[in-house]
Design a protein around this motif. Structure first.
Motif, PDB file in Angstrom:
ATOM      1  N   ILE A   6       0.809  -1.163  -0.067  1.00 16.48           N
ATOM      2  CA  ILE A   6       0.276  -0.089  -0.204  1.00 16.48           C
ATOM      3  C   ILE A   6       0.803   1.607   0.264  1.00 16.48           C
ATOM      4  N   ILE A   7       0.855   1.948  -0.937  1.00 15.47           N
ATOM      5  CA  ILE A   7       1.263   2.949  -0.875  1.00 15.47           C
ATOM      6  C   ILE A   7       0.844   4.374  -1.618  1.00 15.47           C
ATOM      7  N   ASP A   8       1.098   5.274   0.060  1.00 11.77           N
ATOM      8  CA  ASP A   8       0.059   6.488  -0.033  1.00 11.77           C
ATOM      9  C   ASP A   8       0.920   7.167   0.967  1.00 11.77           C
ATOM     10  N   ASP A   9       0.850   8.750   0.887  1.00 10.55           N
ATOM     11  CA  ASP A   9       1.707   9.367   1.793  1.00 10.55           C
ATOM     12  C   ASP A   9       0.522  10.064   2.970  1.00 10.55           C
ATOM     13  N   GLN A  10      -0.654   9.438   3.182  1.00 16.72           N
ATOM     14  CA  GLN A  10      -1.419   9.968   3.983  1.00 16.72           C
ATOM     15  C   GLN A  10      -1.561   8.033   4.791  1.00 16.72           C
ATOM     16  N   ARG A  11      -0.908   9.241   6.475  1.00 20.47           N
ATOM     17  CA  ARG A  11      -1.070   7.949   6.877  1.00 20.47           C
ATOM     18  C   ARG A  11      -2.364   7.060   7.697  1.00 20.47           C
ATOM     19  N   LEU A  12      -3.184   7.714   8.026  1.00 24.58           N
ATOM     20  CA  LEU A  12      -4.128   7.890   8.172  1.00 24.58           C
ATOM     21  C   LEU A  12      -5.082   6.351   7.289  1.00 24.58           C
ATOM     22  N   ILE A  13      -4.918   6.754   5.454  1.00 24.27           N
ATOM     23  CA  ILE A  13      -5.478   6.505   4.926  1.00 24.27           C
ATOM     24  C   ILE A  13      -5.097   4.742   4.343  1.00 24.27           C
ATOM     25  N   GLY A  33       4.219   2.180   1.853  1.00 22.80           N
ATOM     26  CA  GLY A  33       5.212   3.211   1.977  1.00 22.80           C
ATOM     27  C   GLY A  33       4.216   4.497   1.312  1.00 22.80           C
ATOM     28  N   SER A  34       5.267   5.868   1.969  1.00 22.57           N
ATOM     29  CA  SER A  34       4.464   7.120   2.269  1.00 22.57           C
ATOM     30  C   SER A  34       4.842   7.768   0.734  1.00 22.57           C
ATOM     31  N   ASN A  35       6.057   7.122   0.133  1.00 23.74           N
ATOM     32  CA  ASN A  35       6.272   7.454  -1.144  1.00 23.74           C
ATOM     33  C   ASN A  35       6.444   6.872  -3.041  1.00 23.74           C
ATOM     34  N   GLY A  36       7.064   7.228  -3.978  1.00 26.27           N
ATOM     35  CA  GLY A  36       7.443   6.651  -4.779  1.00 26.27           C
ATOM     36  C   GLY A  36       8.540   5.379  -4.152  1.00 26.27           C
ATOM     37  N   LEU A  37       9.648   6.394  -4.400  1.00 25.37           N
ATOM     38  CA  LEU A  37      11.032   5.366  -3.569  1.00 25.37           C
ATOM     39  C   LEU A  37      10.469   3.829  -2.738  1.00 25.37           C
ATOM     40  N   GLU A  38       9.598   4.793  -1.635  1.00 19.84           N
ATOM     41  CA  GLU A  38       9.315   3.783  -0.685  1.00 19.84           C
ATOM     42  C   GLU A  38       8.312   2.273  -1.765  1.00 19.84           C
ATOM     43  N   MET A  53      -1.215   1.465  -5.706  1.00 16.46           N
ATOM     44  CA  MET A  53      -0.387   3.266  -5.505  1.00 16.46           C
ATOM     45  C   MET A  53      -1.220   4.683  -5.899  1.00 16.46           C
ATOM     46  N   ASP A  54      -1.045   5.514  -4.551  1.00 14.33           N
ATOM     47  CA  ASP A  54      -1.622   6.556  -4.467  1.00 14.33           C
ATOM     48  C   ASP A  54      -0.715   7.285  -5.617  1.00 14.33           C
ATOM     49  N   LEU A  55      -0.675   8.653  -6.032  1.00 15.46           N
ATOM     50  CA  LEU A  55       0.318   8.980  -7.220  1.00 15.46           C
ATOM     51  C   LEU A  55       0.562  10.419  -7.109  1.00 15.46           C
ATOM     52  N   GLY A  56      -0.010  11.591  -5.926  1.00 18.04           N
ATOM     53  CA  GLY A  56       0.056  12.303  -5.876  1.00 18.04           C
ATOM     54  C   GLY A  56       0.966  12.675  -3.845  1.00 18.04           C
ATOM     55  N   MET A  57       1.974  12.079  -4.506  1.00 16.87           N
ATOM     56  CA  MET A  57       2.879  11.706  -3.620  1.00 16.87           C
ATOM     57  C   MET A  57       4.357  12.907  -2.650  1.00 16.87           C
ATOM     58  N   PRO A  58       5.068  12.944  -1.912  1.00 16.99           N
ATOM     59  CA  PRO A  58       5.331  14.648  -1.984  1.00 16.99           C
ATOM     60  C   PRO A  58       7.405  13.389  -2.439  1.00 16.99           C
ATOM     61  N   GLY A  59       8.239  13.798  -3.185  1.00 16.32           N
ATOM     62  CA  GLY A  59       9.492  13.683  -3.517  1.00 16.32           C
ATOM     63  C   GLY A  59       9.050  13.081  -5.228  1.00 16.32           C
TER      64      GLY A  59
END
Length: 212
Positions: A6-13, A33-38, A53-59
């Motif tokens: 699960i890849i998303d920059d929001q921990r709650l999601i 993971g919280s970003n694309g590199l992870e 995969m989320d799309l809008g993430m930092p980095g």
């Protein structure tokens, strides 16, 4: 057991998605993971059946992460789960190699079904999104429709399946419509891809529209 990251920059999601997925016996979350590199690191480490995969993430964002994951392993299945369903997100994700595209207001039941279908090899787009993809491809070049219809010999059933692929229906929906099993649908689609030279479901849908 379907293994997913699960890849998303929001921990709650991420926590909500993990809780949802792990509430069913056939899904197991092997990493977050919280970003694309992870996302790329987890894909290399665990080889998950599906990357959510989320799309809008930092980095590094989800589109570039999808591109790198699929480049490293073309069999990788990335199911995009994003807030936006506009063309500026849909088409780059598709070009990067995503095998499905959902928005975050998808119901929990539909999301779980989408994960299973993605793991099973289905291209997961709503009929509306599939029609948008096909219509854009056909509009982009007036030559596409003509180029997409080489002479092929199809059985009556293959013709029926091809038409429903063109409508954007999933394997399960095609099976329900034609009163045949999902395994049989997959066999027909595999034969159709071989006969038409289309290497994925989206191209097969474009072929179906051109042939229609």
């Amino acid at each position: 057991m379907i293994r997913l990251t699960i890849i998303d920059d929001q921990r709650l999601i991420r926590a909500g998605l993990r809780m949802l997925c792990e509430s069913t016996p056939d899904l197991a979350v092997v990493g977050e993971g919280s970003n694309g590199l992870e996302a790329i690191r987890l894909a290399a480490e665990f080889s998950p059946d599906v990357t959510l995969m989320d799309l809008g993430m930092p980095g590094l964002g989800g589109i570039e992460a999808t591109r790198q994951i699929v480049a490293s392993n073309p069999a990788s299945k990335v199911l995009v789960l994003t807030t936006f369903d506009d063309d500026d997100h849909l088409y780059p994700a598709l070009a990067a190699g995503a095998t499905g595209f959902l928005v975050k207001d998808t119901s929990p039941v539909d999301l779980l079904s989408a994960i299973r279908r993605t793991a099973d090899g289905d291209f997961l787009f709503s009929p509306e999104l599939m029609r948008r993809i096909v219509d854009r491809a056909l509009t982009a070049s007036s030559d596409i429709a003509d180029a997409a219809v080489p002479a092929v010999s199809l059985t009556v059933r293959e013709h029926d399946v091809l038409g429903l692929v063109g409508e954007g229906l999933s394997n399960r929906d095609i099976g329900d419509r034609l009163h045949i099993g999902v395994t049989t649908v997959k066999s027909h689609i595999s034969n159709l891809m071989e006969k038409t030279g289309c290497d994925n479901r989206v191209r097969l849908a474009i072929f179906a529209k051109g042939a229609g």
